[in-house]
Design an enzyme around this catalytic site. Structure first.
Site, short mmCIF file in Angstrom:
data_model
loop_
_atom_site.label_atom_id
_atom_site.label_comp_id
_atom_site.label_asym_id
_atom_site.label_seq_id
_atom_site.Cartn_x
_atom_site.Cartn_y
_atom_site.Cartn_z
N GLU A 189 -6.96 0.40 0.50
CA GLU A 189 -8.24 0.46 -0.22
C GLU A 189 -9.40 0.65 0.76
OE1 GLU A 189 -9.42 -3.26 -2.06
OE2 GLU A 189 -10.43 -2.16 -3.66
N GLU A 228 -11.74 -5.24 -11.54
CA GLU A 228 -11.88 -6.23 -10.47
C GLU A 228 -13.38 -6.47 -10.32
OE1 GLU A 228 -10.24 -6.76 -5.96
OE2 GLU A 228 -11.73 -5.20 -6.35
C1 LER Z 1 -10.19 -6.00 -3.04
O1 LER Z 1 -9.58 -5.13 -3.95
C2 LER Z 1 -11.58 -5.58 -2.77
O2 LER Z 1 -12.12 -4.73 -3.44
C3 LER Z 1 -12.31 -6.17 -1.65
O3 LER Z 1 -13.66 -6.23 -1.93
C4 LER Z 1 -11.74 -7.45 -1.15
O4 LER Z 1 -12.64 -8.12 -0.36
MN MN Z 2 -11.03 -3.60 -4.96
#
Ligand code: LER
Ligand code: MN
Length: 284
Positions: free
Chosen positions: A158, A252
């Site tokens: 990510e 999220e």
């Molecule tokens: C985790 O998916 C994320 O987006 C981060 O900001 C974790 O710190």
């Molecule tokens: Mn994330």
């Protein structure tokens, strides 16, 4: 378009997790809201019962599109780029330990939604005394080892904004890393909150990533639920679905004003967009 939301199997410190603790009642609540899946945040797979997790999610008709690993960084300090080789090795071992769990949880998922392992903050930051080049070399090595050990399980790195890490902030940097690692099961997790900070045009980043998008996080510009800020989710989801992406769109975001309200507002906003945007289409 399938929707999931992040759920921690244990009480967690990370703030952008909507639901923490009390696993089965949260799974039931999420299923009741109309979600199709739960993304599980798991610090250590050794602390969870894979059969029980699978039983609970399957009983409620949910899939598990991905496992988040960042708690191992936040709560234990494990990372691929720590100057201490023992810490780096422990981080790699932790990811390897997630592989059988991901493979098992993936049996509850359709072909395109098999469970990915997320590498977010587990990649680490450039620590004092370490050069950026050295950290990147450790990162590439660690990902190559993890991808080789993961077999059919996919690894999704990510890109994360500059305030959280100095390693891989933009989608372009993520794609370069994917090239360097050179594994078929290596791709990216794109997160609208991070792209809004780092990338010039979110839709262009999505198009550039194409079939290397292994998972997708949504939060609005303020990291509240989609619809609470100024991101245009109609345009973003249209770009995503136009790449041929068939995976989950996973919420999220901060549990604000509270977890239940955020989760309800998010699914309401995204389903409303799905009903009005041609490429997004109805719930599949
Ligand atoms: C985790 O998916 C994320 O987006 C981060 O900001 C974790 O710190
Ligand atoms: Mn994330």
């Amino acid at each position: 378009m399938k929707l999931s939301i992040v759920l921690s199997t244990h009480t967690a410190q990370f703030q952008a997790v909507a639901f923490k603790g009390d696993f089965e009642s949260n799974v039931a609540k999420i299923a009741g809201m109309g979600y199709d899946g739960v993304e599980l945040a798991i610090r250590d797979p050794g602390l969870v019962d894979a059969g029980e997790l699978l039983r609970v999610v399957s009983n409620h008709g949910l899939e598990v599109p991905a496992i988040g690993t960042g708690q191992a960084w936040g709560e234990e300090g494990l990372s691929f780029t720590d100057p201490d080789p023992a810490v780096r090795a422990a981080a790699i071992d932790r990811v390897k330990a997630h592989v059988p769990l991901a493979a098992r949880l993936g049996t509850a998922c359709g072909e395109h939604n098999r469970t990915a392992i997320i590498i977010g903050l587990l990649r680490g930051i450039v620590k004092p005394g370490v050069t950026h080049g050295q950290a990147m070399a450790w990162l590439v090595d660690a990902l190559q080892v993890c991808c080789a050990a993961a077999g059919a399980v996919r690894i999704a790195l990510e890109p994360i904004n500059r305030y959280e890490t100095t390693l891989i902030n933009t989608v372009d940097q993520g794609l370069e890393l994917v090239e360097q690692v050179g594994a078929d099961n290596m791709g990216l997790l794109l997160d609208t909150f991070h792209m809004n900070i780092e990338d010039a045009v979110i839709e262009d980043s999505i198009r550039a990533c194409g079939d290397r998008i292994f998972h997708f996080h949504v939060a609005d510009s303020n990291r509240w639920y989609p619809g609470a800020g100024h991101l245009d989710f109609g345009s973003i989801l249209d770009a995503l679905l136009t790449t041929g992406y068939q995976g989950f769109v996973s919420g999220e975001f901060m549990p604000l004003p509270d977890a239940d309200t955020g989760a309800e507002k998010s699914i309401g906003h995204l389903r409303q967009i799905a009903g009005t945007t041609a490429a997004v289409g109805p719930k599949s």
